[in-house]
Design an enzyme around this catalytic site. Structure first.
Site, mmCIF file in Angstrom:
data_model
loop_
_atom_site.group_PDB
_atom_site.id
_atom_site.type_symbol
_atom_site.label_atom_id
_atom_site.label_comp_id
_atom_site.label_asym_id
_atom_site.label_seq_id
_atom_site.Cartn_x
_atom_site.Cartn_y
_atom_site.Cartn_z
ATOM 1 N N LYS A 1 -0.683 4.444 -2.399
ATOM 2 C CA LYS A 1 -0.167 4.565 -1.040
ATOM 3 C C LYS A 1 -1.201 5.067 -0.037
ATOM 4 O O LYS A 1 -0.950 5.028 1.170
ATOM 5 C CB LYS A 1 1.070 5.453 -1.007
ATOM 6 C CG LYS A 1 2.227 4.971 -1.849
ATOM 7 C CD LYS A 1 2.763 3.578 -1.538
ATOM 8 C CE LYS A 1 3.182 3.329 -0.131
ATOM 9 N NZ LYS A 1 4.184 2.230 -0.049
HETATM 10 N N1 PMP Z 1 4.186 3.339 -7.660
HETATM 11 C C1 PMP Z 1 4.252 4.525 -7.051
HETATM 12 C C2 PMP Z 1 3.943 5.756 -7.844
HETATM 13 C C3 PMP Z 1 4.608 4.610 -5.691
HETATM 14 O O1 PMP Z 1 4.682 5.807 -5.085
HETATM 15 C C4 PMP Z 1 4.905 3.420 -4.980
HETATM 16 C C5 PMP Z 1 5.311 3.466 -3.532
HETATM 17 N N2 PMP Z 1 6.495 4.095 -3.253
HETATM 18 C C6 PMP Z 1 4.851 2.204 -5.664
HETATM 19 C C7 PMP Z 1 4.471 2.190 -7.002
HETATM 20 C C8 PMP Z 1 5.236 0.895 -4.994
HETATM 21 O O2 PMP Z 1 4.349 0.454 -4.021
HETATM 22 P P1 PMP Z 1 4.850 -0.362 -2.745
HETATM 23 O O3 PMP Z 1 5.533 0.614 -1.832
HETATM 24 O O4 PMP Z 1 3.590 -0.900 -2.152
HETATM 25 O O5 PMP Z 1 5.775 -1.435 -3.185
#
Ligand code: PMP
Length: 331
Positions: free
Chosen positions: A44
């Site tokens: 992120k």
């Molecule tokens: N894995 C973790 C540990 C996250 O914090 C997030 C984001 N909330 C994601 C995966 C998913 O990423 P995205 O928001 O880009 O779909």
């Protein structure tokens, strides 16, 4: 040469790592994008910087502007780092079902954290809606809105996607990853599909989310059950996810994700969070379906340190009916 200038320039350009046991078991190259090596510790960081940079670019941030966001964790951590680096105060709204570690980290970083009762998105008191209203109530504030602010997916279109393409020299057959806001999968898919349309894009979903059903049936109906994974799964199609070119979807159980996290820890030295367990389990399943000789890329989203009281706590796992031990028939 070789020197990165400060925090925001240290975001991205992460290594692509060959996962040994997964590759050997499938006869494929299973490669993980090392997003846990970003300076704020997760995938992120990219979205956080792109969203702040976009707000700066359009002139939404002036001296005294407060950054406000509703986030369960990593976006807030990334934003808190970026805001410190750029000199902006930040207020974070977070649901009360998140681990204490995350609140502690955010407060340590200097964010003002407001923990609010956990209610569905459709409820007016949902943490995202509260963040939006609070930002509106201030004279000068930016509500980051990671779910529907498409500067989030642009980060992955402009950085993660091109990096994967270059690091594999274009030899990538599939990209698989779990979805929270959808920024990662949407941005990477748009870039890779533009490069070669046959690259398979696979969405991985946890139990108790609507995304698997959305990809397979077109209707975002919630699947039964709940998941211990954090930061992934969604009940709706965000503006970031809308229009993403995704070929198919898989559902991964918590038990498979947890077994994978522990296996990577004990056998290969890695210390990852639960979404990475979903991603590596999913990458292995996709590799098995494609057959030997393919290259499958996934994301190593964050490290395990934030999950000591949950994922890495045997008693907590036992309460959820999940075992950290490998099943007898594991290969
Ligand atoms: N894995 C973790 C540990 C996250 O914090 C997030 C984001 N909330 C994601 C995966 C998913 O990423 P995205 O928001 O880009 O779909």
């Amino acid at each position: 040469m070789g020197v990165r200038n400060g925090f925001v320039e240290t975001i991205g350009n992460t290594p692509l790592i060959r996962l040994q046991a997964a590759s050997e078991a499938t006869g494929c190259e299973i490669l993980g994008k090392a997003e846990f090596m970003n300076p704020g510790g997760s995938v992120k960081d990219r979205a956080a910087w792109w969203m702040i940079r976009e707000a700066e670019r359009v002139g939404a941030i002036r001296p005294g502007t407060t950054i406000v966001e509703g986030t369960a964790g990593n976006t807030g951590i990334g934003l808190a780092h970026v805001c410190n680096a750029r000199g902006y105060p930040i207020v974070i709204y977070m649901p009360d079902n998140q681990s204490r570690e995350k609140v502690d980290i955010l407060e340590t970083l200097g964010a003002e954290v407001r923990v609010v009762p956990t209610v569905p998105y459709t409820n007016d008191m949902n943490y995202q809606k509260q963040a939006e209203r609070y930002a509106e109530s201030l004279d000068s504030a930016v509500w980051v809105n990671q779910f529907d602010n498409t500067a989030n997916r642009l980060a992955h279109y402009e950085s993660t996607g091109p990096e994967i393409w270059e690091q594999t020299e274009g030899r990538v057959d599939a990209f698989v990853c779990a979805v929270g806001t959808g920024g990662t999968i949407a941005g990477v898919s748009k870039y890779l599909k533009r490069k070669r349309g046959e690259i398979q894009l696979v969405l991985l979903d946890c139990i108790g989310s609507a995304l698997y059903n959305f990809i397979t049936t077109g209707n975002p109906t919630m699947s039964d059950g709940t998941s211990i994974t954090e930061g992934i799964g969604n009940s709706r199609i965000t503006d970031n996810l809308a229009g993403a070119e995704i070929d198919w979807a898989l559902q991964i159980s918590d038990q498979d994700a947890v077994s994978m996290v522990y296996r990577l820890l004990r056998e290969e030295g890695w210390f990852f969070g639960s979404s990475t367990g979903i991603n590596v389990s999913g990458a292995i399943e996709v590799a098995r379906r494609l057959g030997p000789g393919h290259t499958v890329v996934t994301v190593l989203c964050d490290g395990g340190g934030k999950y000591r009281s949950s994922l890495f706590n045997r008693a907590w796992l036992a309460e959820k009916g999940i075992s950290p031990d490998l099943p007898e028939d594991a290969v």
